[in-house]
Design an enzyme around this catalytic site. Sequence first.
Site, mmCIF file in Angstrom:
data_model
loop_
_atom_site.group_PDB
_atom_site.id
_atom_site.type_symbol
_atom_site.label_atom_id
_atom_site.label_comp_id
_atom_site.label_asym_id
_atom_site.label_seq_id
_atom_site.Cartn_x
_atom_site.Cartn_y
_atom_site.Cartn_z
ATOM 1 N N ASN A 35 0.776 -1.370 0.177
ATOM 2 C CA ASN A 35 0.211 -0.171 -0.016
ATOM 3 C C ASN A 35 0.829 1.208 0.014
ATOM 4 O OD1 ASN A 35 -2.184 -1.628 0.040
ATOM 5 N ND2 ASN A 35 -2.693 -1.138 2.028
ATOM 6 N N ARG A 65 -2.567 -14.242 -0.945
ATOM 7 C CA ARG A 65 -3.858 -14.630 -0.268
ATOM 8 C C ARG A 65 -4.780 -15.752 -0.650
ATOM 9 N NH1 ARG A 65 -6.003 -8.339 0.216
ATOM 10 N NH2 ARG A 65 -5.088 -8.582 -1.758
#
Length: 436
Positions: free
Chosen positions: A171, A307
């Site tokens: 991020n 993920r």
Amino acid sequence: MRSKLIPFAVTLSMMCPLGLIAAVIGTNPASHPLTVERIATLPAGEQPAWRDYLARSVAARAADQKFLAAEIRALGGPPPVVPPAAGRIPRLSATRPAEWFTTAEARKMADNVITFQTPAGGWSKNFNAADHARQPGEAFAPHTNVSRFLTAGDNDQPADSGWSYIGTFDNNATIGELRFLAKVIAANPGEKISAPWRTAFARGLNYVFTAQYPHGGWPQSYPLDGGYHDAVTFNDDAFANIVTLLHDIAAGKNEFAFTSQDQRTRAAASAARGIACILRAQMVSDGRLTVWCQQHDSLTLAPTSARNYEMPSKSGSESASLALFLMQLPKPSPEIVRAVHAAAAWFEKTALRDVAFTAAPDGTGRKLQPAPGAGPIWARYYDLKTDHPIFGDRDKTIHDDVNEISAERRNGYSWFGNTGKRMLDHYAKWAKAHPR
């Protein structure tokens, strides 16, 4: 050595094109962390650098945790505050006018930012430094950095639930803080006032150098967090953000004019190693260069998972961003030129037309639907062998139809995008100056 393709845990023999009968075609395997045991499988000459890297990472993580534990002990009780999670202030550096960085508000924000810097020199993500300085004993990151969907065996399960993404490049973390500090330093050149920010910037830049793997890549988090966080991470432009910053520092212009010659020299060398890693990671199919995965194994650079719903694949998003980044480089080498041409050919081959990922009439959210004249768009993931779009779900199942995955994942993730079009538009001009 180029990145080699690896099969899924379940062979994708049931893959079918869009529009045919949908199927569960595989299970997403977990990514491998960097370990002493894995390093031992490398050629003998390569092992010392990797063992040293891992040892430094372990020591840095222990030092970070010891620092926080000492603060908490000194308080004689629980920390007084919980770190607030509300936006990421350093991103404002890209939008604020230059004169704003001379204001008291900007200087206060810079003071707040450096309080969240870890002893290792990096920053976590998702904290708000707009009106809050970190207090003694306060965590370096908000609890919201941990997924709220965790289940047993989840790929996103942190090794330590109380210590995750500390620090990280995810991020735009760390890179955003460094850019923000550089803006404030440049706007407030007085040695006395800027000294704490310069010190923090130097520590943060050294953190970037220290976090770089021996082969030139960067993990998502450093000190290493285990799992997929150890993978070389192109996801969300983390890698490109790092190398772009290093290029800017190496140039020593604009807000980076304050940097030392040593910092610029080291930044240039680090960026060059990073670009070499990008080229090594580019995948080869049937003897031809193609594109990249979201993340590549820390040691082998093979495509790997993140993920539960992010599987080893060819990326239609991150690959477009990487190709755009490579096209921005001045005087590209023959290897870079070859890499860009190959990526463009793959994007031309895999474009999806006459479909759109939009709200469905049945009220179930977004679905891929016929839309004559629409496109081109690209799927986020493509099968490593067939180049057909694939999609993951929270239970680690892999599907060949986005409409068949759970509504939560279907509506909560960017399964399609058009960055490939922007890349191809730029490529049309770039290719004239850099023919095959």
